[in-house]
Structures are given as structure tokens and as C-alpha cells.
Write a protein that holds these residues in place. Structure first.
Motif, PDB file in Angstrom:
ATOM      1  N   GLY A  30      26.179 137.027   8.649  1.00  0.00           N
ATOM      2  CA  GLY A  30      26.329 137.088   6.912  1.00  0.00           C
ATOM      3  C   GLY A  30      25.345 137.028   5.997  1.00  0.00           C
ATOM      4  O   GLY A  30      24.758 136.412   6.695  1.00  0.00           O
ATOM      5  N   ILE A  31      24.861 138.018   5.575  1.00  0.00           N
ATOM      6  CA  ILE A  31      24.418 137.924   4.360  1.00  0.00           C
ATOM      7  C   ILE A  31      24.530 137.974   3.145  1.00  0.00           C
ATOM      8  O   ILE A  31      25.086 138.554   2.856  1.00  0.00           O
ATOM      9  CB  ILE A  31      23.120 139.235   4.916  1.00  0.00           C
ATOM     10  CG1 ILE A  31      22.584 139.528   6.374  1.00  0.00           C
ATOM     11  CG2 ILE A  31      21.962 139.240   3.755  1.00  0.00           C
ATOM     12  CD1 ILE A  31      22.002 140.529   6.210  1.00  0.00           C
ATOM     13  N   TYR A  32      24.010 136.691   2.331  1.00  0.00           N
ATOM     14  CA  TYR A  32      23.613 136.412   1.350  1.00  0.00           C
ATOM     15  C   TYR A  32      23.069 136.259   0.431  1.00  0.00           C
ATOM     16  O   TYR A  32      21.644 136.430   1.050  1.00  0.00           O
ATOM     17  CB  TYR A  32      24.256 135.429   1.111  1.00  0.00           C
ATOM     18  CG  TYR A  32      25.771 134.840   1.969  1.00  0.00           C
ATOM     19  CD1 TYR A  32      26.948 134.817   1.147  1.00  0.00           C
ATOM     20  CD2 TYR A  32      26.193 134.513   3.173  1.00  0.00           C
ATOM     21  CE1 TYR A  32      28.313 134.401   1.498  1.00  0.00           C
ATOM     22  CE2 TYR A  32      27.391 134.533   4.050  1.00  0.00           C
ATOM     23  CZ  TYR A  32      28.239 134.801   3.444  1.00  0.00           C
ATOM     24  OH  TYR A  32      30.106 134.032   3.807  1.00  0.00           O
ATOM     25  N   GLU A  33      22.732 137.031  -0.731  1.00  0.00           N
ATOM     26  CA  GLU A  33      21.231 136.196  -1.498  1.00  0.00           C
ATOM     27  C   GLU A  33      22.342 135.391  -3.202  1.00  0.00           C
ATOM     28  O   GLU A  33      23.440 135.606  -3.738  1.00  0.00           O
ATOM     29  CB  GLU A  33      21.535 136.931  -3.143  1.00  0.00           C
ATOM     30  CG  GLU A  33      20.357 137.617  -2.931  1.00  0.00           C
ATOM     31  CD  GLU A  33      19.485 138.929  -3.214  1.00  0.00           C
ATOM     32  OE1 GLU A  33      17.985 138.984  -3.412  1.00  0.00           O
ATOM     33  OE2 GLU A  33      19.814 139.908  -3.567  1.00  0.00           O
ATOM     34  N   ALA A  34      21.571 134.298  -3.208  1.00  0.00           N
ATOM     35  CA  ALA A  34      22.005 133.252  -3.541  1.00  0.00           C
ATOM     36  C   ALA A  34      20.782 132.158  -4.375  1.00  0.00           C
ATOM     37  O   ALA A  34      19.981 132.139  -2.951  1.00  0.00           O
ATOM     38  CB  ALA A  34      22.681 131.899  -2.816  1.00  0.00           C
ATOM     39  N   PRO A  35      21.374 131.738  -4.989  1.00  0.00           N
ATOM     40  CA  PRO A  35      20.192 130.500  -5.409  1.00  0.00           C
ATOM     41  C   PRO A  35      20.042 129.482  -4.804  1.00  0.00           C
ATOM     42  O   PRO A  35      18.813 129.332  -4.839  1.00  0.00           O
ATOM     43  CB  PRO A  35      20.494 130.153  -6.438  1.00  0.00           C
ATOM     44  CG  PRO A  35      22.009 129.568  -6.733  1.00  0.00           C
ATOM     45  CD  PRO A  35      22.183 131.201  -5.380  1.00  0.00           C
ATOM     46  N   ASP A  36      20.591 128.876  -3.916  1.00  0.00           N
ATOM     47  CA  ASP A  36      20.624 127.853  -2.578  1.00  0.00           C
ATOM     48  C   ASP A  36      21.533 128.079  -1.567  1.00  0.00           C
ATOM     49  O   ASP A  36      22.111 129.062  -1.983  1.00  0.00           O
ATOM     50  CB  ASP A  36      20.490 126.130  -4.016  1.00  0.00           C
ATOM     51  CG  ASP A  36      21.361 126.303  -4.398  1.00  0.00           C
ATOM     52  OD1 ASP A  36      22.843 126.689  -3.860  1.00  0.00           O
ATOM     53  OD2 ASP A  36      21.584 125.896  -5.394  1.00  0.00           O
ATOM     54  N   GLU A  37      21.372 127.015  -0.313  1.00  0.00           N
ATOM     55  CA  GLU A  37      22.088 127.497   0.504  1.00  0.00           C
ATOM     56  C   GLU A  37      22.954 126.636   0.130  1.00  0.00           C
ATOM     57  O   GLU A  37      24.428 126.663   0.936  1.00  0.00           O
ATOM     58  CB  GLU A  37      21.173 126.343   1.696  1.00  0.00           C
ATOM     59  CG  GLU A  37      21.700 126.499   2.916  1.00  0.00           C
ATOM     60  CD  GLU A  37      21.158 125.577   4.029  1.00  0.00           C
ATOM     61  OE1 GLU A  37      21.888 124.486   4.967  1.00  0.00           O
ATOM     62  OE2 GLU A  37      19.936 125.251   4.322  1.00  0.00           O
ATOM     63  N   GLN A  38      23.349 125.789  -0.513  1.00  0.00           N
ATOM     64  CA  GLN A  38      24.652 124.691  -1.347  1.00  0.00           C
ATOM     65  C   GLN A  38      25.426 125.717  -1.715  1.00  0.00           C
ATOM     66  O   GLN A  38      26.938 125.868  -1.214  1.00  0.00           O
ATOM     67  CB  GLN A  38      23.936 123.243  -2.413  1.00  0.00           C
ATOM     68  CG  GLN A  38      25.376 122.802  -2.599  1.00  0.00           C
ATOM     69  CD  GLN A  38      25.743 122.340  -0.795  1.00  0.00           C
ATOM     70  OE1 GLN A  38      25.116 121.631   0.367  1.00  0.00           O
ATOM     71  NE2 GLN A  38      27.165 121.685  -1.264  1.00  0.00           N
ATOM     72  N   THR A  39      24.957 126.836  -2.332  1.00  0.00           N
ATOM     73  CA  THR A  39      26.239 127.910  -2.939  1.00  0.00           C
ATOM     74  C   THR A  39      26.912 129.135  -1.590  1.00  0.00           C
ATOM     75  O   THR A  39      27.819 128.895  -1.896  1.00  0.00           O
ATOM     76  CB  THR A  39      24.839 129.193  -3.927  1.00  0.00           C
ATOM     77  OG1 THR A  39      24.199 127.544  -4.928  1.00  0.00           O
ATOM     78  CG2 THR A  39      26.439 129.902  -4.382  1.00  0.00           C
ATOM     79  N   VAL A  40      25.839 129.019  -0.757  1.00  0.00           N
ATOM     80  CA  VAL A  40      26.284 129.484   0.644  1.00  0.00           C
ATOM     81  C   VAL A  40      27.075 128.235   0.950  1.00  0.00           C
ATOM     82  O   VAL A  40      28.588 129.790   1.573  1.00  0.00           O
ATOM     83  CB  VAL A  40      25.672 130.856   1.474  1.00  0.00           C
ATOM     84  CG1 VAL A  40      25.642 131.383   2.382  1.00  0.00           C
ATOM     85  CG2 VAL A  40      23.859 130.995   0.812  1.00  0.00           C
ATOM     86  N   ARG A  41      26.880 127.450   1.403  1.00  0.00           N
ATOM     87  CA  ARG A  41      28.357 126.758   2.295  1.00  0.00           C
ATOM     88  C   ARG A  41      29.120 126.623   0.958  1.00  0.00           C
ATOM     89  O   ARG A  41      30.420 126.758   1.750  1.00  0.00           O
ATOM     90  CB  ARG A  41      27.106 125.432   1.963  1.00  0.00           C
ATOM     91  CG  ARG A  41      26.334 125.063   3.309  1.00  0.00           C
ATOM     92  CD  ARG A  41      25.895 124.595   3.536  1.00  0.00           C
ATOM     93  NE  ARG A  41      24.538 123.883   4.943  1.00  0.00           N
ATOM     94  CZ  ARG A  41      25.241 124.222   5.949  1.00  0.00           C
ATOM     95  NH1 ARG A  41      25.949 124.750   6.998  1.00  0.00           N
ATOM     96  NH2 ARG A  41      23.953 124.334   7.214  1.00  0.00           N
ATOM     97  N   ALA A  90      31.376 141.685  -4.765  1.00  0.00           N
ATOM     98  CA  ALA A  90      30.697 141.970  -6.394  1.00  0.00           C
ATOM     99  C   ALA A  90      30.128 141.533  -7.674  1.00  0.00           C
ATOM    100  O   ALA A  90      29.563 141.959  -8.289  1.00  0.00           O
ATOM    101  CB  ALA A  90      32.081 142.431  -6.755  1.00  0.00           C
ATOM    102  N   ALA A  91      30.423 139.971  -7.090  1.00  0.00           N
ATOM    103  CA  ALA A  91      29.206 139.032  -7.782  1.00  0.00           C
ATOM    104  C   ALA A  91      27.291 139.151  -7.021  1.00  0.00           C
ATOM    105  O   ALA A  91      27.220 138.794  -8.121  1.00  0.00           O
ATOM    106  CB  ALA A  91      30.185 138.183  -7.905  1.00  0.00           C
ATOM    107  N   GLY A  92      27.800 139.552  -6.066  1.00  0.00           N
ATOM    108  CA  GLY A  92      26.585 139.788  -5.858  1.00  0.00           C
ATOM    109  C   GLY A  92      25.762 138.460  -4.921  1.00  0.00           C
ATOM    110  O   GLY A  92      24.960 138.704  -4.333  1.00  0.00           O
ATOM    111  N   LEU A  93      26.336 137.918  -4.010  1.00  0.00           N
ATOM    112  CA  LEU A  93      26.968 136.535  -3.538  1.00  0.00           C
ATOM    113  C   LEU A  93      26.498 136.865  -1.849  1.00  0.00           C
ATOM    114  O   LEU A  93      25.747 137.010  -1.275  1.00  0.00           O
ATOM    115  CB  LEU A  93      27.355 136.009  -3.937  1.00  0.00           C
ATOM    116  CG  LEU A  93      27.393 134.986  -2.929  1.00  0.00           C
ATOM    117  CD1 LEU A  93      25.646 133.521  -2.987  1.00  0.00           C
ATOM    118  CD2 LEU A  93      28.647 133.644  -3.098  1.00  0.00           C
ATOM    119  N   VAL A  94      27.429 137.837  -1.729  1.00  0.00           N
ATOM    120  CA  VAL A  94      27.665 138.840  -0.313  1.00  0.00           C
ATOM    121  C   VAL A  94      26.949 139.971  -0.308  1.00  0.00           C
ATOM    122  O   VAL A  94      27.410 140.920  -0.577  1.00  0.00           O
ATOM    123  CB  VAL A  94      28.869 138.525   0.620  1.00  0.00           C
ATOM    124  CG1 VAL A  94      29.393 139.344   1.852  1.00  0.00           C
ATOM    125  CG2 VAL A  94      29.581 137.291   0.386  1.00  0.00           C
TER     126      VAL A  94
END
Length: 89
Positions: free
Chosen positions: A52-63, A34-38
Motif C-alpha cells: 500500500g501507499i498512504y499519504e499521511a501526516p505521520d507514520e503513526q497515522t498509517v499504523r 475517499a479521505a485521501g489517506l490511501v
């Protein structure tokens, strides 16, 4: 925003071991979606790997998202790898 691919592995007897954590896991992933991360996340047919596929500002956010998941915290996911992905098509 950059996209990231996450590949991970499940523990043995995952279907039984995940049961106590499944609803919290699904609720968390739903909130991330819902937040657009996943963008998408799920197991392989044989339930040995997670993708999984994520859309995030950086790799650390995904981790942080992966390591905050009940499946990671409780050993359901046993290892994972994150790579920045270039969506060609």
C-alpha cells in the motif's frame, strides 16, 4: 504531506480465511481512499503480500489505519512494515 509505503504478509489460506471480513475491509479502505489517506492498496498476484501507499501526516497515522483494519485485527495480515517514501518520479 509525506507518503508511506506499507508491505505486509497474508496468512495461509487467505482466500478462504478473509471471506468473513472482506466487505468490512473493502468498506474501510474505500473510506480511507475517499479521505485521501490511501493512494493504493492491494495484494501481490500470488496473494502472499499486501502493498500500500498512504499519504499521511505521520507514520503513526498509517499504523493506526493498518491496525484498525479487519484484516489485521483478525489475523489475515500477519505482519507489516511501514517506511516513509520519497517519490522521485
Amino acid at each position: 504531506m509525506p507518503k508511506y509505503v506499507m508491505w505486509g504478509s497474508y496468512c495461509e489460506d487467505v482466500l478462504e480465511k478473509r471471506a468473513p471480513y472482506r466487505q468490512a475491509h473493502l468498506d474501510g479502505i474505500s473510506a480511507q481512499k475517499a479521505a485521501g489517506l490511501v493512494i493504493t492498496l492491494g495484494p501481490t498476484q500470488d496473494v502472499t503480500k499486501v502493498f500500500g501507499i498512504y499519504e499521511a501526516p505521520d507514520e503513526q497515522t498509517v499504523r493506526e489505519a493498518v491496525e484498525g483494519d479487519p484484516y489485521w485485527k483478525n489475523g489475515i495480515w500477519t505482519e507489516y512494515e511501514v517506511k516513509e517514501w520519497i517519490q522521485a518520479f
